[in-house]
Design a protein around this motif. Sequence first.
Motif, PDB file in Angstrom:
ATOM      1  N   LEU A   1       0.831  -1.195   0.000  1.00 23.51           N
ATOM      2  CA  LEU A   1       0.000   0.000   0.000  1.00 23.51           C
ATOM      3  C   LEU A   1       0.866   1.246   0.000  1.00 23.51           C
ATOM      4  CD1 LEU A   1      -2.734  -0.968   2.591  1.00 23.51           C
ATOM      5  CD2 LEU A   1      -2.944  -0.890   0.122  1.00 23.51           C
ATOM      6  N   HIS A   2       0.467   2.189  -0.789  1.00 25.67           N
ATOM      7  CA  HIS A   2       1.164   3.465  -0.835  1.00 25.67           C
ATOM      8  C   HIS A   2       0.313   4.519  -0.148  1.00 25.67           C
ATOM      9  CE1 HIS A   2       4.204   1.988  -3.608  1.00 25.67           C
ATOM     10  NE2 HIS A   2       3.232   1.389  -4.277  1.00 25.67           N
TER      11      HIS A   2
ATOM     12  N   ASP B   1      -1.260  12.563  -7.603  1.00 26.24           N
ATOM     13  CA  ASP B   1      -1.022  11.433  -8.489  1.00 26.24           C
ATOM     14  C   ASP B   1      -2.338  11.132  -9.219  1.00 26.24           C
ATOM     15  OD1 ASP B   1      -0.767   8.877  -9.640  1.00 26.24           O
ATOM     16  OD2 ASP B   1       0.529   8.163  -8.027  1.00 26.24           O
ATOM     17  N   ALA B   2      -2.303  11.141 -10.533  1.00 29.88           N
ATOM     18  CA  ALA B   2      -3.517  10.943 -11.333  1.00 29.88           C
ATOM     19  C   ALA B   2      -4.211   9.619 -11.040  1.00 29.88           C
ATOM     20  CB  ALA B   2      -3.175  11.035 -12.818  1.00 29.88           C
ATOM     21  N   ARG B   3      -3.477   8.631 -10.554  1.00 31.50           N
ATOM     22  CA  ARG B   3      -4.056   7.308 -10.277  1.00 31.50           C
ATOM     23  C   ARG B   3      -4.633   7.195  -8.874  1.00 31.50           C
ATOM     24  NH1 ARG B   3       1.393   4.528 -11.136  1.00 31.50           N
ATOM     25  NH2 ARG B   3       1.834   6.473 -10.085  1.00 31.50           N
ATOM     26  N   CYS B   4      -4.467   8.208  -8.064  1.00 27.76           N
ATOM     27  CA  CYS B   4      -4.896   8.130  -6.672  1.00 27.76           C
ATOM     28  C   CYS B   4      -6.422   8.218  -6.562  1.00 27.76           C
ATOM     29  CB  CYS B   4      -4.253   9.253  -5.861  1.00 27.76           C
ATOM     30  SG  CYS B   4      -4.651   9.137  -4.098  1.00 27.76           S
TER      31      CYS B   4
END
Length: 123
Positions: A2-3, A9-12
């Motif tokens: 997990l980050h 971040d566009a993926r967040c």
Amino acid sequence: MLHRPDAFDARCPTRQVLDRIGDKWAVLVLILLERETLRFNVLRRKIENISQKMLSQTLKSLERDGLITRRAFPTVPVTVEYSLTPLGHTLAGTVAALTQWAEAHIGEVEEAQRRYDRGEIAA
């Protein structure tokens, strides 16, 4: 692994939440439901210019995000009430504070817009 969430971040996935709470209809629904549980048609009457379709979509999105609950009663026609979840209550105060800020400073914002539109440099 997990980050840590990073809205830049566009993926967040936090961007989806920010999008939801940045929506004017969602903000208005959250503020009203912080005060009390309301039926669909009461929400529609209280929020001027919202269409039935937009209110329905907004409520579904807020329910999907775990911010509101929907309760249907077996009446004819069916009666449906909406209320905030505990998670929704944690957000509603913040949203209400943003709305209070907007109401308190709308005059300054409008004046800044007029100056900008006239080509004046903001101080």
